[in-house]
Structures are given as structure tokens and as C-alpha cells.
Design a protein around this motif. Structure first.
Motif, mmCIF file in Angstrom:
data_model
loop_
_atom_site.group_PDB
_atom_site.id
_atom_site.type_symbol
_atom_site.label_atom_id
_atom_site.label_comp_id
_atom_site.label_asym_id
_atom_site.label_seq_id
_atom_site.Cartn_x
_atom_site.Cartn_y
_atom_site.Cartn_z
ATOM 1 N N LEU A 101 -39.771 28.482 -45.859
ATOM 2 C CA LEU A 101 -39.235 27.484 -44.942
ATOM 3 C C LEU A 101 -37.978 28.014 -44.264
ATOM 4 O O LEU A 101 -37.818 27.903 -43.052
ATOM 5 C CB LEU A 101 -38.880 26.211 -45.705
ATOM 6 N N TYR A 102 -37.128 28.567 -45.080
ATOM 7 C CA TYR A 102 -35.853 29.064 -44.571
ATOM 8 C C TYR A 102 -36.099 30.122 -43.513
ATOM 9 O O TYR A 102 -35.519 30.098 -42.435
ATOM 10 C CB TYR A 102 -35.043 29.647 -45.729
ATOM 11 N N ARG A 103 -37.019 31.060 -43.838
ATOM 12 C CA ARG A 103 -37.303 32.137 -42.893
ATOM 13 C C ARG A 103 -37.861 31.594 -41.584
ATOM 14 O O ARG A 103 -37.461 32.014 -40.523
ATOM 15 C CB ARG A 103 -38.297 33.126 -43.498
ATOM 16 N N GLU A 104 -38.810 30.643 -41.724
ATOM 17 C CA GLU A 104 -39.402 30.091 -40.508
ATOM 18 C C GLU A 104 -38.350 29.391 -39.672
ATOM 19 O O GLU A 104 -38.286 29.556 -38.458
ATOM 20 C CB GLU A 104 -40.529 29.114 -40.874
ATOM 21 N N GLU A 105 -37.525 28.628 -40.378
ATOM 22 C CA GLU A 105 -36.510 27.855 -39.692
ATOM 23 C C GLU A 105 -35.497 28.773 -39.002
ATOM 24 O O GLU A 105 -35.003 28.467 -37.926
ATOM 25 C CB GLU A 105 -35.792 26.982 -40.714
ATOM 26 N N HIS A 106 -35.219 29.875 -39.671
ATOM 27 C CA HIS A 106 -34.148 30.739 -39.166
ATOM 28 C C HIS A 106 -34.684 32.024 -38.544
ATOM 29 O O HIS A 106 -33.929 32.941 -38.327
ATOM 30 C CB HIS A 106 -33.181 31.085 -40.291
#
Ligand SMILES: [Zn+2]
Length: 128
Positions: A82-87
């Protein structure tokens, strides 16, 4: 008077202690040790659930630990994803700037006018 008899374990004849006329194992260290092992076996035979309980307890504990770490990893991976996708975009920009600055520094280029990444994401054309 107690009659000598054959040791149940080593077969040698011995004279039982007069206070323990039913003794059927001689007093040699080997036979006493063997007797202790037998006693332990017998005790286990009489308490079959003791070790089973312990083992099942241990394995369930191990299972719990394993499950917990799997859960943690799963959550963590989800979170990372999630973090990677978001960022991702921000990260890509950040890495681009970072690499650009890194290359500059490595080459020892002195670029006049360009401050330290203040206008990042503004004028630079997006990488395809
Ligand atoms: Zn013996």
C-alpha cells in the motif's frame, strides 16, 4: 536369613538387603542405573499424558509464534505494498532527483543557479 538370588538385570547372584527382601536387582551401579531408567519408563507408562501435554503445549506455542510472525509479515507486506503504491509517484520523483544529484556530485559538476531540489516535480518533464 535372606537367600542369594539372581539379579534381574545382570543375572549375577546377589544377597538382597535384609530390610528389602523383595529386592531383585543387585546393588551394582549399572543395575541401579538401569533400574532408574526402568522406573522412569514405568512412570511415563503411568503418566502417558505428561509429556504429550508438554509436547502439544510446546507445539501449539510454536504454532502460535509461527502464525503470529506470518500474520505480522502479511500485514507488513500489505502495508509496504500500500505504502509503495501510495508513494510510488513521489518515490519515483524523489529517486530521480536523488540520482540526478548523485550523478552531479559524482561528476563534480558545478551547476549554477540550481538550488537543492526546491522545485522538484514542477518544471521537469515526467519520465515516460
Ligand atoms: Zn545386577
Amino acid at each position: 536369613m535372606v537367600e542369594p538370588r539372581a539379579c534381574k538385570i545382570c543375572g549375577k547372584s546377589f544377597t538382597p538387603n535384609k530390610y528389602r527382601p523383595n529386592q531383585n536387582i543387585c546393588s551394582s551401579i549399572e543395575c541401579q542405573y538401569q533400574r532408574q531408567l526402568d522406573n522412569m519408563k514405568e512412570w511415563r507408562g503411568r503418566n502417558p499424558n505428561y509429556f504429550k501435554y508438554k509436547e502439544s503445549h510446546d507445539s501449539s506455542w510454536k504454532q502460535t509464534c509461527k502464525q503470529r510472525s506470518l500474520d505480522w509479515r502479511k500485514k507488513h507486506m500489505d502495508y509496504l505494498k500500500l505504502y509503495r503504491e501510495e508513494h510510488r509517484d513521489r518515490h519515483r520523483e524523489y529517486m530521480r532527483d536523488y540520482m540526478r544529484n548523485y550523478r552531479k556530485k559524482k561528476k563534480g559538476e558545478d551547476v549554477p543557479g540550481e538550488g537543492p531540489a526546491q522545485d522538484a516535480g514542477g518544471s521537469a518533464p515526467a519520465a515516460a
